[in-house]
Structures are given as C-alpha cells and as structure tokens.
Scaffold this motif. Structure first.
Motif, mmCIF file in Angstrom:
data_model
loop_
_atom_site.group_PDB
_atom_site.id
_atom_site.type_symbol
_atom_site.label_atom_id
_atom_site.label_comp_id
_atom_site.label_asym_id
_atom_site.label_seq_id
_atom_site.Cartn_x
_atom_site.Cartn_y
_atom_site.Cartn_z
ATOM 1 N N SER A 197 0.825 -1.201 0.000
ATOM 2 C CA SER A 197 0.000 0.000 0.000
ATOM 3 C C SER A 197 0.865 1.259 0.000
ATOM 4 O O SER A 197 1.843 1.363 0.749
ATOM 5 C CB SER A 197 -0.912 0.003 1.231
ATOM 6 O OG SER A 197 -1.683 1.179 1.277
ATOM 7 N N ALA A 198 0.493 2.206 -0.861
ATOM 8 C CA ALA A 198 1.178 3.500 -0.921
ATOM 9 C C ALA A 198 0.287 4.483 -1.660
ATOM 10 O O ALA A 198 -0.500 4.101 -2.526
ATOM 11 C CB ALA A 198 2.525 3.381 -1.624
ATOM 12 N N GLU A 199 0.427 5.753 -1.322
ATOM 13 C CA GLU A 199 -0.316 6.789 -2.021
ATOM 14 C C GLU A 199 0.240 6.951 -3.440
ATOM 15 O O GLU A 199 1.409 6.645 -3.701
ATOM 16 C CB GLU A 199 -0.188 8.123 -1.272
ATOM 17 C CG GLU A 199 -0.880 8.144 0.082
ATOM 18 C CD GLU A 199 -2.393 7.989 -0.052
ATOM 19 O OE1 GLU A 199 -2.974 8.641 -0.956
ATOM 20 O OE2 GLU A 199 -2.978 7.209 0.717
ATOM 21 N N PRO A 200 -0.591 7.409 -4.380
ATOM 22 C CA PRO A 200 -0.097 7.657 -5.741
ATOM 23 C C PRO A 200 1.094 8.613 -5.741
ATOM 24 O O PRO A 200 1.216 9.475 -4.865
ATOM 25 C CB PRO A 200 -1.305 8.265 -6.455
ATOM 26 C CG PRO A 200 -2.483 7.739 -5.708
ATOM 27 C CD PRO A 200 -2.039 7.666 -4.273
ATOM 28 N N PHE A 201 1.958 8.452 -6.726
ATOM 29 C CA PHE A 201 3.173 9.259 -6.820
ATOM 30 C C PHE A 201 3.006 10.362 -7.864
ATOM 31 O O PHE A 201 2.168 10.274 -8.766
ATOM 32 C CB PHE A 201 4.364 8.371 -7.175
ATOM 33 C CG PHE A 201 4.782 7.465 -6.050
ATOM 34 C CD1 PHE A 201 5.786 7.850 -5.187
ATOM 35 C CD2 PHE A 201 4.148 6.249 -5.843
ATOM 36 C CE1 PHE A 201 6.175 7.025 -4.128
ATOM 37 C CE2 PHE A 201 4.519 5.418 -4.797
ATOM 38 C CZ PHE A 201 5.535 5.809 -3.935
ATOM 39 N N ASP A 202 3.831 11.403 -7.741
ATOM 40 C CA ASP A 202 3.795 12.508 -8.699
ATOM 41 C C ASP A 202 4.443 12.123 -10.023
ATOM 42 O O ASP A 202 3.993 12.532 -11.096
ATOM 43 C CB ASP A 202 4.519 13.731 -8.122
ATOM 44 C CG ASP A 202 3.851 14.244 -6.866
ATOM 45 O OD1 ASP A 202 2.625 14.454 -6.889
ATOM 46 O OD2 ASP A 202 4.552 14.412 -5.847
ATOM 47 N N VAL A 203 5.523 11.361 -9.941
ATOM 48 C CA VAL A 203 6.211 10.915 -11.150
ATOM 49 C C VAL A 203 6.742 9.503 -10.917
ATOM 50 O O VAL A 203 7.185 9.164 -9.814
ATOM 51 C CB VAL A 203 7.364 11.879 -11.537
ATOM 52 C CG1 VAL A 203 8.401 11.987 -10.431
ATOM 53 C CG2 VAL A 203 8.024 11.458 -12.840
ATOM 54 N N ILE A 204 6.666 8.683 -11.967
ATOM 55 C CA ILE A 204 7.147 7.307 -11.919
ATOM 56 C C ILE A 204 8.181 7.120 -13.016
ATOM 57 O O ILE A 204 7.877 7.286 -14.202
ATOM 58 C CB ILE A 204 5.995 6.301 -12.080
ATOM 59 C CG1 ILE A 204 4.980 6.470 -10.938
ATOM 60 C CG2 ILE A 204 6.526 4.871 -12.109
ATOM 61 C CD1 ILE A 204 3.765 5.566 -11.057
ATOM 62 N N LEU A 205 9.422 6.797 -12.631
ATOM 63 C CA LEU A 205 10.500 6.530 -13.579
ATOM 64 C C LEU A 205 10.546 5.036 -13.871
ATOM 65 O O LEU A 205 10.619 4.221 -12.942
ATOM 66 C CB LEU A 205 11.854 6.966 -13.015
ATOM 67 C CG LEU A 205 12.313 8.401 -13.255
ATOM 68 C CD1 LEU A 205 11.389 9.389 -12.553
ATOM 69 C CD2 LEU A 205 13.752 8.588 -12.801
ATOM 70 N N VAL A 206 10.503 4.684 -15.140
ATOM 71 C CA VAL A 206 10.500 3.277 -15.550
ATOM 72 C C VAL A 206 11.710 3.025 -16.434
ATOM 73 O O VAL A 206 11.839 3.617 -17.505
ATOM 74 C CB VAL A 206 9.215 2.921 -16.319
ATOM 75 C CG1 VAL A 206 9.164 1.424 -16.594
ATOM 76 C CG2 VAL A 206 7.975 3.367 -15.556
ATOM 77 N N SER A 207 12.607 2.154 -15.991
ATOM 78 C CA SER A 207 13.829 1.887 -16.755
ATOM 79 C C SER A 207 14.069 0.398 -16.927
ATOM 80 O O SER A 207 15.204 -0.052 -17.014
ATOM 81 C CB SER A 207 15.038 2.536 -16.066
ATOM 82 O OG SER A 207 15.187 2.036 -14.749
ATOM 83 N N THR A 208 12.995 -0.381 -16.957
ATOM 84 C CA THR A 208 13.119 -1.823 -17.114
ATOM 85 C C THR A 208 13.511 -2.185 -18.542
ATOM 86 O O THR A 208 13.454 -1.355 -19.446
ATOM 87 C CB THR A 208 11.788 -2.513 -16.779
ATOM 88 O OG1 THR A 208 10.780 -1.991 -17.655
ATOM 89 C CG2 THR A 208 11.372 -2.259 -15.352
#
Length: 308
Positions: free
Chosen positions: A64-75
């Motif tokens: 559980s966590a609150e939504p984030f402002d930005v999500i970096l995806v480097s997969t």
C-alpha cells in the motif's frame, strides 16, 4: 515531489540515487531479493562522479502507498508488462510516467494503458551495470537523463519536474523536442548494439577494421531509411552525426545488449530490431544487414531455451 523509481538496477538505481543524494523524496519499487540486498547493504553506487552509500526507501509490488507525482520506468522491454502491473495502483490522474527505455514501441503501450496525458518522453545516456553483489558501477563521464513533454510544450508540470531534477550531480536535461531526441537515440542504440552483438566485440576493434567501419555505415543507412519512411522526425544529417558519436566512444565500450548476451540473458532484439523490420516489410525496404543482426539474436535467444 514524490518520485517512484521502478526497480533499483543500474539505470533506475543510479539516477534515483543521485536524486536521493540531492534530497528528493524517492521510493524504489523492488522485488523481494533486491529489497533484501538494499536493506542489508544499502544502495551502493561506485561512480567516476563520486561514490554513494544510501539507505533507500523501498516498497514491494502490491504494498500500500499513495499515488506518486512521477514514476520513472527503466526496465528492459521484455519486463515491461510485469512492470506496468507492479505500479498501476500508484498512478492517479496527476501522475507523470517517465519511461527511460530505449526504442520507441513502448510509448504506444504506456499511452494505451494510462492515457496520453500521463506519459512523458524520456531517454538516458549512461554506461552502468549491476555487479553480482548488487552494487551499481558507473564507469564513464556521461550520465545524462533527458525528459520532456511529447508535444514539446513547457507545461507547468514539466517545469515543476525540471525543478525537482535540477541541482543533482547527474545531468537531468529538459528537452523541447523529446520525440526527435528519442528517435535519434534509437538510431544510435540500434547501430551500436547491432554491430557489437554481431561481432561479439567492443566498439573499438569494429570501427578500426575496414569492413567493420563499412558495417557501421551500412547499418546507420538502413535504419535511418526505415525511420524516414515512417516519417520519424530525424535530422537530415543524422547518419553523419551518429557516425561521429560512435567514433567518439571509448575503445572498449560495449552495448548493454552485448553484455546481456555475455551473461546468457534475454535480449531486447524484438523491441530494437523486430519493430524496425516490421515497418521495413510494410514499406518494402531492403534490410540485409538489419535482418542478419536480428537473425543472429534470434538464434542466440533460441539457444537459451534449447537443451545444451
């Protein structure tokens, strides 16, 4: 700004670590094994720009966590479906999703999953790898992350993101033409990873050999021809620009795709080369060298799952 980095590998761990070093609120979404490494040893970065030993905040998929402002995806591209599911619950109507994957095909997937309004353009230039202990090794002067709105606008949100990214020891650059930047990087990485995987060699010996030099030129020409046929926004002189860039690389530099082959791991062959070959077939463009590179990787990939 609350930042979620999906994974804590070489790229996400490095840039997320530099943001942590500055004092930004960064959380890493990781798997259990990586969480144990980080809990026991910290986020370790050995870099020509200064070493770091940080205590990162982490969450596991489903936690559980609150939504984030930005999500970096480097997969890697072949991990993308799982990665998207892992962070889907942390996205709301204001979240910016910043993918750092090479290539271009992934953008359509992000837009289809989350809507065009949430997706930014991004890319990075860095030579980094994760060693067996989980330490990030960053070995060259270049460590740049480029980002921007796909349409090139300087929106309030992108300016806020620029502010959060500024002042770090890594280079975070706001682009007003990120779509072109991504296609230019795509052309570079296709050529660099294509020839190094084909010759099983760092770039130096390839470009020194007469026919290696010609191979680089032919691959740049083939790839750029496909991109122009599908009206990708590449510069008229991009082949010459990228040739100079390839000749400016360190003699012993290897592509990440080549390193994956050396480790007998899966590669991003379909994401890099398959995507271009599909468009080439639709446009009736001859791709002798690009097809050979793709076949080389396909045969290698088949060997990973075949009995030895």
């Amino acid at each position: 700004m609350r930042i979620l980095v999906v994974g804590a590998g070489a790229i996400g761990g490095y840039f997320g670590g530099r943001l942590m070093e500055k004092g930004e609120e960064v959380t890493f979404l990781v798997r259990e094994k990586r969480k144990q490494q980080l809990d026991q040893k910290g986020l370790l970065i050995e870099s020509v720009h200064g070493d770091l030993n940080l205590e990162p905040k982490t969450i596991l998929c489903g936690e559980s966590a609150e939504p984030f402002d930005v999500i970096l995806v480097s997969t890697k591209s072949y991990q993308l479906d799982g990665a998207i599911e892992s962070f889907r619950s942390y996205v709301n109507e204001n979240t910016m999703i910043l993918p750092l994957l090479n290539g271009y095909a992934h953008l359509d997937k992000f837009v289809n999953e989350f809507g065009e309004e949430r997706v930014l353009g991004g890319l990075c230039f860095i030579e980094a790898t994760l060693d067996h202990s989980g330490k990030i090794l960053q070995t060259s002067p270049v460590h740049e992350l480029v980002f921007g709105e796909i349409a090139g606008r300087k929106t309030n949100r992108i300016l806020s993101l620029q502010k959060s990214f500024s002042g770090t020891k890594a280079a975070f650059t706001l682009s007003e033409n990120i779509e072109q930047d991504m296609w230019h990087k795509y052309l570079f990485i296709t050529t660099f990873s294509g020839v190094t995987s084909l010759f099983r060699s760092p770039i130096g010996p390839i470009r020194e050999h007469e026919h290696g030099h010609k191979t680089i030129q032919i691959l740049l020409k083939e790839t750029a021809a496909i991109m122009r046929a599908i009206e990708a926004p590449i510069d008229i002189h991009i082949e010459e620009t990228q040739m100079k860039r390839i000749f400016g690389l360190n003699y012993g530099m290897k592509s990440s795709l080549q390193r994956d082959m050396e480790k007998e791991q899966q590669t991003e062959a379909d994401h890099f080369f398959g995507y271009l070959l599909q468009h080439a077939a639709e446009k009736g463009i001859e791709t002798t060298l690009l097809s050979a590179i793709y076949a080389n990787l396909a045969v290698y990939g088949a060997g990973l799952v075949s009995p030895k």
